[in-house]
Design a protein around this motif. Sequence first.
Motif, PDB file in Angstrom:
ATOM      1  N   LEU A 170      66.682 105.181  19.979  1.00 16.56           N
ATOM      2  CA  LEU A 170      65.273 105.474  20.254  1.00 16.56           C
ATOM      3  C   LEU A 170      65.097 106.540  21.332  1.00 16.56           C
ATOM      4  CD1 LEU A 170      63.782 101.862  20.051  1.00 16.56           C
ATOM      5  CD2 LEU A 170      63.627 103.706  18.363  1.00 16.56           C
ATOM      6  N   ARG A 176      64.803 110.107  19.002  1.00 18.82           N
ATOM      7  CA  ARG A 176      63.567 110.403  18.254  1.00 18.82           C
ATOM      8  C   ARG A 176      62.915 109.079  17.875  1.00 18.82           C
ATOM      9  NH1 ARG A 176      64.290 109.455  12.847  1.00 18.82           N
ATOM     10  NH2 ARG A 176      66.432 109.524  12.033  1.00 18.82           N
ATOM     11  N   ARG A 223      61.696 106.030  15.670  1.00 19.84           N
ATOM     12  CA  ARG A 223      62.273 105.407  14.480  1.00 19.84           C
ATOM     13  C   ARG A 223      61.473 104.153  14.123  1.00 19.84           C
ATOM     14  NH1 ARG A 223      67.780 107.364  13.829  1.00 19.84           N
ATOM     15  NH2 ARG A 223      68.450 108.502  15.701  1.00 19.84           N
ATOM     16  N   SER A 224      61.446 103.857  12.837  1.00 19.24           N
ATOM     17  CA  SER A 224      60.770 102.649  12.366  1.00 19.24           C
ATOM     18  C   SER A 224      61.698 101.449  12.490  1.00 19.24           C
ATOM     19  CB  SER A 224      60.347 102.814  10.907  1.00 19.24           C
ATOM     20  OG  SER A 224      61.503 102.910  10.078  1.00 19.24           O
ATOM     21  N   GLU A 250      64.289 101.472   9.739  1.00 20.58           N
ATOM     22  CA  GLU A 250      65.348 102.454   9.985  1.00 20.58           C
ATOM     23  C   GLU A 250      66.348 101.918  10.999  1.00 20.58           C
ATOM     24  OE1 GLU A 250      65.838 107.162  11.325  1.00 20.58           O
ATOM     25  OE2 GLU A 250      63.857 106.193  11.341  1.00 20.58           O
ATOM     26  N   LEU A 251      65.861 101.227  12.018  1.00 16.83           N
ATOM     27  CA  LEU A 251      66.745 100.647  13.035  1.00 16.83           C
ATOM     28  C   LEU A 251      67.588  99.515  12.443  1.00 16.83           C
ATOM     29  CD1 LEU A 251      64.224 100.595  16.009  1.00 16.83           C
ATOM     30  CD2 LEU A 251      66.274 102.036  15.837  1.00 16.83           C
ATOM     31  N   GLN A 258      56.262 103.538  14.278  1.00 17.59           N
ATOM     32  CA  GLN A 258      57.567 103.851  14.844  1.00 17.59           C
ATOM     33  C   GLN A 258      57.634 103.481  16.328  1.00 17.59           C
ATOM     34  OE1 GLN A 258      57.804 108.089  13.790  1.00 17.59           O
ATOM     35  NE2 GLN A 258      59.359 107.551  12.257  1.00 17.59           N
TER      36      GLN A 258
END
Length: 273
Positions: A33, A36, A38-39, A42-43, A73
């Motif tokens: 994080l 950039r 991130r959702s 995505e993590l 995000q």
Amino acid sequence: MAYDGVIPRTDEPIDDIAYLARSEHRVPTLVALTTRPRSRSELCELTGVSSSTMRRTLGEFEARSWIRKEGYQYVATRLGETIASGMEDVIERVETERKLRDVWHWLPAEVSEFPIETWADMTVTVAEPDFPYRPVDRFESLLRETNEFRSLRPEVALMDPCLDVLSQLIDDGVGITLIDRPSCHTYFLSTYPDRSSEMLKQDNFTVLEHDELPPYGIGLLDDRVAISCYEQDSGTVRAVIDTDAPAVREWAESVYTSYRSDAQPLEPHRIVE
């Protein structure tokens, strides 16, 4: 803030460190994080944990003001960036310590005085029960790539398996100087008399003897220094540490030069006798 429940303030900084260290995904999540937004999905994909686990983790991070939510995000705050950077530094230092831990008592005392950044640049190859020749193989791979080789206390256990490579380097015109104890020279002269005689005839091959050498070996190659760690009773190669760190190079050149100035030319007939 959008997080579930109330996260109580911990009493000590070590509590936050312990929280991050207890699960493998927490530090990588925070570090991710910092690069950039991130959702959560995505993590989850990045760390391999479930959505519910990631939801709890993000809630803990938000409660500590390490991250903030932007739409769907998440992104690290400056506080989070500071914590992520600090944890990366700690992990890197522990990784460096772990690779040196098993060979520390074999290393020259001067190595402990080098900056920690110098330790991190070292490649440590340790002999293992199922692969005892790993350090020798590493050394041989370095030897194959060099155009100059100077060695202090190369030892039989290190050089005997590399004899073919050494012979080929001499034939190729590579400048080689070996400084070792008379007993080691005796081994090669008696075990490989014809081959040793041919090698010693070459102008680019210099063999010197010294009666009082350090308990470790130093190999000076083109762009790397190799430190050989030996079992004192048997002479077995326990580890090879190689690096291109300038501080190590300067130290190794100094040690080699000091012994080189006192070393004597090899007299094969006298040694064999």
